[in-house]
Design a protein around this motif. Structure first.
Motif, PDB file in Angstrom:
ATOM      1  N   ALA A  10      35.494  41.664  36.499  1.00  0.00           N
ATOM      2  CA  ALA A  10      36.472  41.568  37.412  1.00  0.00           C
ATOM      3  C   ALA A  10      36.483  39.861  37.970  1.00  0.00           C
ATOM      4  O   ALA A  10      37.453  39.355  38.001  1.00  0.00           O
ATOM      5  N   ALA A  11      35.248  39.388  38.248  1.00  0.00           N
ATOM      6  CA  ALA A  11      35.325  38.180  38.503  1.00  0.00           C
ATOM      7  C   ALA A  11      35.648  37.053  37.595  1.00  0.00           C
ATOM      8  O   ALA A  11      36.277  36.151  37.688  1.00  0.00           O
TER       9      ALA A  11
ATOM     10  N   THR B 196      29.429  49.904  37.859  1.00  0.00           N
ATOM     11  CA  THR B 196      30.105  49.233  38.972  1.00  0.00           C
ATOM     12  C   THR B 196      29.547  47.652  38.691  1.00  0.00           C
ATOM     13  O   THR B 196      30.439  46.765  39.053  1.00  0.00           O
ATOM     14  N   ARG B 197      28.525  47.499  38.731  1.00  0.00           N
ATOM     15  CA  ARG B 197      28.078  46.011  38.631  1.00  0.00           C
ATOM     16  C   ARG B 197      28.338  45.304  37.590  1.00  0.00           C
ATOM     17  O   ARG B 197      28.886  44.117  37.596  1.00  0.00           O
ATOM     18  N   GLU B 198      28.655  45.887  36.382  1.00  0.00           N
ATOM     19  CA  GLU B 198      28.969  45.325  35.199  1.00  0.00           C
ATOM     20  C   GLU B 198      30.540  45.161  35.509  1.00  0.00           C
ATOM     21  O   GLU B 198      31.024  44.113  35.079  1.00  0.00           O
ATOM     22  N   TYR B 199      31.241  46.035  35.959  1.00  0.00           N
ATOM     23  CA  TYR B 199      32.872  45.901  36.247  1.00  0.00           C
ATOM     24  C   TYR B 199      33.000  44.806  37.294  1.00  0.00           C
ATOM     25  O   TYR B 199      34.002  44.109  37.080  1.00  0.00           O
ATOM     26  N   GLU B 200      32.064  44.540  38.299  1.00  0.00           N
ATOM     27  CA  GLU B 200      32.287  43.397  39.069  1.00  0.00           C
ATOM     28  C   GLU B 200      32.095  42.061  38.552  1.00  0.00           C
ATOM     29  O   GLU B 200      32.867  41.162  38.658  1.00  0.00           O
ATOM     30  N   THR B 201      31.314  41.844  37.576  1.00  0.00           N
ATOM     31  CA  THR B 201      31.022  40.811  36.709  1.00  0.00           C
ATOM     32  C   THR B 201      32.141  40.524  36.143  1.00  0.00           C
ATOM     33  O   THR B 201      32.878  39.363  35.860  1.00  0.00           O
TER      34      THR B 201
ATOM     35  N   TRP C 254      37.674  37.799  35.178  1.00  0.00           N
ATOM     36  CA  TRP C 254      39.184  37.804  35.058  1.00  0.00           C
ATOM     37  C   TRP C 254      39.892  37.133  36.272  1.00  0.00           C
ATOM     38  O   TRP C 254      40.796  36.533  35.974  1.00  0.00           O
ATOM     39  N   ARG C 255      39.280  37.480  37.410  1.00  0.00           N
ATOM     40  CA  ARG C 255      39.881  36.636  38.619  1.00  0.00           C
ATOM     41  C   ARG C 255      40.118  35.045  38.463  1.00  0.00           C
ATOM     42  O   ARG C 255      40.875  34.458  38.670  1.00  0.00           O
TER      43      ARG C 255
END
Length: 91
Positions: free
Chosen positions: A53-54, A46-51, A56-57
């Protein structure tokens, strides 16, 4: 006298139940440890996906800003895009 040397029925049953309880607790501990490892893996992902996602945002925001014509500040003022690119709006 034979009953005293072998232990009473109560003592045998108590020992048997104690072994079963001990075995159950060991199995529970092992299963809980496995679950804990899986939860840690999920939290790490989840932490990896948040990074990601940020990242890509930020990319999306930059692309959205670069798509705006000069002098316009909102997406509503943007001319329609080309069909097939996701920016084309049917009226």
């Amino acid at each position: 006298m034979a009953q005293v040397e072998e232990g009473t029925y109560f003592e045998k049953e108590r020992d048997k139940l104690s072994r079963e309880i001990t075995s159950g607790f060991e199995e529970l501990l092992s299963t809980t440890n496995g679950l804990n490892r899986k939860l840690e893996e999920v939290l790490g992902m989840t932490r990896e996906y948040e990074t990601i996602a940020a990242l890509w945002r930020c990319f999306h925001d930059l692309m959205k800003q670069s798509d705006l014509p000069e002098g316009n500040t909102t997406m509503e003022e943007k001319p329609p895009g080309l069909p097939g690119t996701g920016g084309h709006v049917l009226k």
